[in-house]
Design a protein around this motif. Structure first.
Motif, mmCIF file in Angstrom:
data_model
loop_
_atom_site.group_PDB
_atom_site.id
_atom_site.type_symbol
_atom_site.label_atom_id
_atom_site.label_comp_id
_atom_site.label_asym_id
_atom_site.label_seq_id
_atom_site.Cartn_x
_atom_site.Cartn_y
_atom_site.Cartn_z
ATOM 1 N N HIS A 96 28.947 38.374 83.264
ATOM 2 C CA HIS A 96 28.278 37.420 84.142
ATOM 3 C C HIS A 96 27.114 36.813 83.358
ATOM 4 O O HIS A 96 26.431 37.516 82.608
ATOM 5 C CB HIS A 96 27.777 38.122 85.408
ATOM 6 N N PRO A 97 26.864 35.510 83.511
ATOM 7 C CA PRO A 97 25.782 34.870 82.746
ATOM 8 C C PRO A 97 24.427 35.568 82.869
ATOM 9 O O PRO A 97 23.654 35.565 81.916
ATOM 10 C CB PRO A 97 25.736 33.453 83.322
ATOM 11 N N ASP A 98 24.158 36.219 83.997
ATOM 12 C CA ASP A 98 22.862 36.904 84.119
ATOM 13 C C ASP A 98 22.826 38.216 83.332
ATOM 14 O O ASP A 98 21.798 38.881 83.280
ATOM 15 C CB ASP A 98 22.461 37.105 85.583
ATOM 16 N N GLN A 99 23.939 38.561 82.691
ATOM 17 C CA GLN A 99 24.002 39.781 81.883
ATOM 18 C C GLN A 99 24.095 39.508 80.384
ATOM 19 O O GLN A 99 24.251 40.438 79.599
ATOM 20 C CB GLN A 99 25.198 40.637 82.321
ATOM 21 N N LEU A 100 23.997 38.250 79.986
ATOM 22 C CA LEU A 100 24.039 37.935 78.559
ATOM 23 C C LEU A 100 22.860 38.577 77.847
ATOM 24 O O LEU A 100 21.751 38.648 78.389
ATOM 25 C CB LEU A 100 24.018 36.419 78.347
ATOM 26 N N SER A 101 23.106 39.076 76.654
ATOM 27 C CA SER A 101 22.084 39.704 75.801
ATOM 28 C C SER A 101 21.481 40.966 76.418
ATOM 29 O O SER A 101 20.357 41.330 76.107
ATOM 30 C CB SER A 101 20.980 38.703 75.457
ATOM 31 N N THR A 102 22.257 41.653 77.264
ATOM 32 C CA THR A 102 21.790 42.919 77.847
ATOM 33 C C THR A 102 22.507 44.126 77.259
ATOM 34 O O THR A 102 22.183 45.255 77.606
ATOM 35 C CB THR A 102 22.007 42.936 79.377
ATOM 36 N N GLY A 103 23.519 43.888 76.413
ATOM 37 C CA GLY A 103 24.317 44.969 75.862
ATOM 38 C C GLY A 103 25.609 45.208 76.640
ATOM 39 O O GLY A 103 26.428 46.030 76.222
ATOM 40 N N THR A 104 25.806 44.503 77.741
ATOM 41 C CA THR A 104 27.010 44.694 78.549
ATOM 42 C C THR A 104 28.264 44.288 77.777
ATOM 43 O O THR A 104 29.250 45.031 77.746
ATOM 44 C CB THR A 104 26.901 43.914 79.866
ATOM 45 N N GLY A 105 28.242 43.136 77.142
ATOM 46 C CA GLY A 105 29.385 42.696 76.347
ATOM 47 C C GLY A 105 29.662 43.648 75.200
ATOM 48 O O GLY A 105 30.820 43.982 74.909
ATOM 49 N N ARG A 106 28.603 44.103 74.563
ATOM 50 C CA ARG A 106 28.748 45.040 73.445
ATOM 51 C C ARG A 106 29.376 46.359 73.930
ATOM 52 O O ARG A 106 30.244 46.921 73.271
ATOM 53 C CB ARG A 106 27.381 45.287 72.801
ATOM 54 N N ALA A 107 28.962 46.841 75.109
ATOM 55 C CA ALA A 107 29.522 48.079 75.661
ATOM 56 C C ALA A 107 31.012 47.909 75.971
ATOM 57 O O ALA A 107 31.815 48.808 75.699
ATOM 58 C CB ALA A 107 28.756 48.491 76.918
ATOM 59 N N LEU A 108 31.377 46.761 76.524
ATOM 60 C CA LEU A 108 32.795 46.491 76.766
ATOM 61 C C LEU A 108 33.572 46.464 75.456
ATOM 62 O O LEU A 108 34.656 47.053 75.347
ATOM 63 C CB LEU A 108 32.968 45.158 77.497
ATOM 64 N N MET A 109 33.034 45.781 74.456
ATOM 65 C CA MET A 109 33.713 45.687 73.166
ATOM 66 C C MET A 109 33.877 47.072 72.538
ATOM 67 O O MET A 109 34.949 47.400 72.005
ATOM 68 C CB MET A 109 32.953 44.758 72.215
ATOM 69 N N GLU A 110 32.845 47.896 72.594
ATOM 70 C CA GLU A 110 32.936 49.243 72.029
ATOM 71 C C GLU A 110 34.063 50.027 72.685
ATOM 72 O O GLU A 110 34.828 50.719 72.007
ATOM 73 C CB GLU A 110 31.606 49.983 72.204
ATOM 74 N N ARG A 111 34.183 49.894 74.000
ATOM 75 C CA ARG A 111 35.243 50.622 74.720
ATOM 76 C C ARG A 111 36.619 50.086 74.333
ATOM 77 O O ARG A 111 37.560 50.865 74.135
ATOM 78 C CB ARG A 111 35.011 50.509 76.217
ATOM 79 N N VAL A 112 36.756 48.770 74.204
ATOM 80 C CA VAL A 112 38.031 48.188 73.762
ATOM 81 C C VAL A 112 38.397 48.740 72.385
ATOM 82 O O VAL A 112 39.539 49.148 72.143
ATOM 83 C CB VAL A 112 37.953 46.644 73.734
ATOM 84 N N LEU A 113 37.419 48.773 71.478
ATOM 85 C CA LEU A 113 37.679 49.245 70.111
ATOM 86 C C LEU A 113 37.999 50.736 70.067
ATOM 87 O O LEU A 113 38.674 51.200 69.146
ATOM 88 C CB LEU A 113 36.493 48.908 69.202
ATOM 89 N N GLU A 114 37.539 51.495 71.052
ATOM 90 C CA GLU A 114 37.905 52.917 71.168
ATOM 91 C C GLU A 114 39.308 53.080 71.722
ATOM 92 O O GLU A 114 40.076 53.920 71.253
ATOM 93 C CB GLU A 114 36.941 53.642 72.124
ATOM 94 N N GLU A 115 39.626 52.310 72.757
ATOM 95 C CA GLU A 115 40.888 52.471 73.469
ATOM 96 C C GLU A 115 42.093 51.890 72.719
ATOM 97 O O GLU A 115 43.190 52.442 72.799
ATOM 98 C CB GLU A 115 40.808 51.815 74.852
ATOM 99 N N ALA A 116 41.909 50.774 72.039
ATOM 100 C CA ALA A 116 43.043 50.092 71.402
ATOM 101 C C ALA A 116 43.814 50.992 70.437
ATOM 102 O O ALA A 116 45.055 51.028 70.494
ATOM 103 C CB ALA A 116 42.578 48.811 70.722
ATOM 104 N N PRO A 117 43.165 51.752 69.542
ATOM 105 C CA PRO A 117 43.943 52.633 68.651
ATOM 106 C C PRO A 117 44.695 53.717 69.417
ATOM 107 O O PRO A 117 45.790 54.110 69.016
ATOM 108 C CB PRO A 117 42.881 53.255 67.732
ATOM 109 N N ARG A 118 44.144 54.188 70.527
ATOM 110 C CA ARG A 118 44.824 55.207 71.338
ATOM 111 C C ARG A 118 46.133 54.688 71.913
ATOM 112 O O ARG A 118 47.011 55.461 72.256
ATOM 113 C CB ARG A 118 43.916 55.675 72.474
ATOM 114 N N LEU A 119 46.215 53.359 72.043
ATOM 115 C CA LEU A 119 47.432 52.734 72.574
ATOM 116 C C LEU A 119 48.349 52.241 71.460
ATOM 117 O O LEU A 119 49.283 51.488 71.707
ATOM 118 C CB LEU A 119 47.050 51.586 73.501
ATOM 119 N N GLY A 120 48.030 52.635 70.216
ATOM 120 C CA GLY A 120 48.904 52.307 69.091
ATOM 121 C C GLY A 120 48.564 51.024 68.355
ATOM 122 O O GLY A 120 49.324 50.597 67.485
ATOM 123 N N HIS A 121 47.443 50.416 68.671
ATOM 124 C CA HIS A 121 47.059 49.179 67.981
ATOM 125 C C HIS A 121 46.285 49.510 66.702
ATOM 126 O O HIS A 121 45.308 50.248 66.736
ATOM 127 C CB HIS A 121 46.197 48.293 68.883
#
Length: 174
Positions: A96-121
């Motif tokens: 959400h635009p009110d969450q830019l530069s709060t670390g929310t996007g970075r937290a989502l990205m970190e989780r994606v980067l953790e989960e993707a290899p577990r799914l074979g990527h």
């Protein structure tokens, strides 16, 4: 306070659509025709999200802060014709635009980067508007780089070309 990242549920669809529509309207202002952005509807987007969610395609994560969904990421198998075994794709990552530069996007990205290899990527690709400097910086900080592939994209007769980014992933630890 850091947002909690969790799997998306069907009950999150309306909130995710709000994040996506408001995210587009903010991030793409000046990059896409404004009438197109102004015409975006949370209700219409939610109807599409319900259809996609019902198919169970890919992984959908939400960022939740104080009980409110403030971000969304979706990834799964790469849809590009030149993709190989193990190639995944980040379909979407919005906050959400009110969450830019709060670390929310970075937290989502970190989780994606953790989960993707577990799914074979073993690699992830994504498409970003060529002129979206803010998003490109975000992806570059997360270890993605342009791979030289570009795609024409048009919105209401206006060209808004995209570039593809890619990143190798660390194998899942045993």
């Amino acid at each position: 306070m850091r947002a909690r990242i969790r799997p998306m549920t069907e009950n999150d669809i309306e909130a995710v659509s709000t994040v996506r529509v408001r995210g587009w309207q903010f991030a793409y202002a000046g990059l896409m025709p404004q009438p197109h952005l102004d015409a975006m509807s949370v209700a219409e987007d939610a109807a599409r999200r319900r259809e996609f969610f019902g198919r169970g395609r890919g992984v959908n994560l939400v960022a939740e802060l104080d009980g409110r969904v403030v971000g969304w990421a979706s990834f799964g198998p790469c849809r590009d014709e030149d993709s190989g075994p193990g190639d995944g794709e980040l379909y979407a990552l919005y906050v959400h635009p009110d969450q830019l530069s709060t670390g929310t996007g970075r937290a989502l990205m970190e989780r994606v980067l953790e989960e993707a290899p577990r799914l074979g990527h073993s690699a992830l690709r994504l498409w970003v508007l060529e002129e979206n400097a803010r998003a490109r910086r975000f992806y570059e900080r997360a270890g993605f780089a342009p791979d030289g592939v570009e795609e024409p994209y048009e919105v209401d007769g206006t060209p808004v070309p995209e570039v593809r980014y890619a990143r190798r992933l660390a194998p899942e630890a045993s």
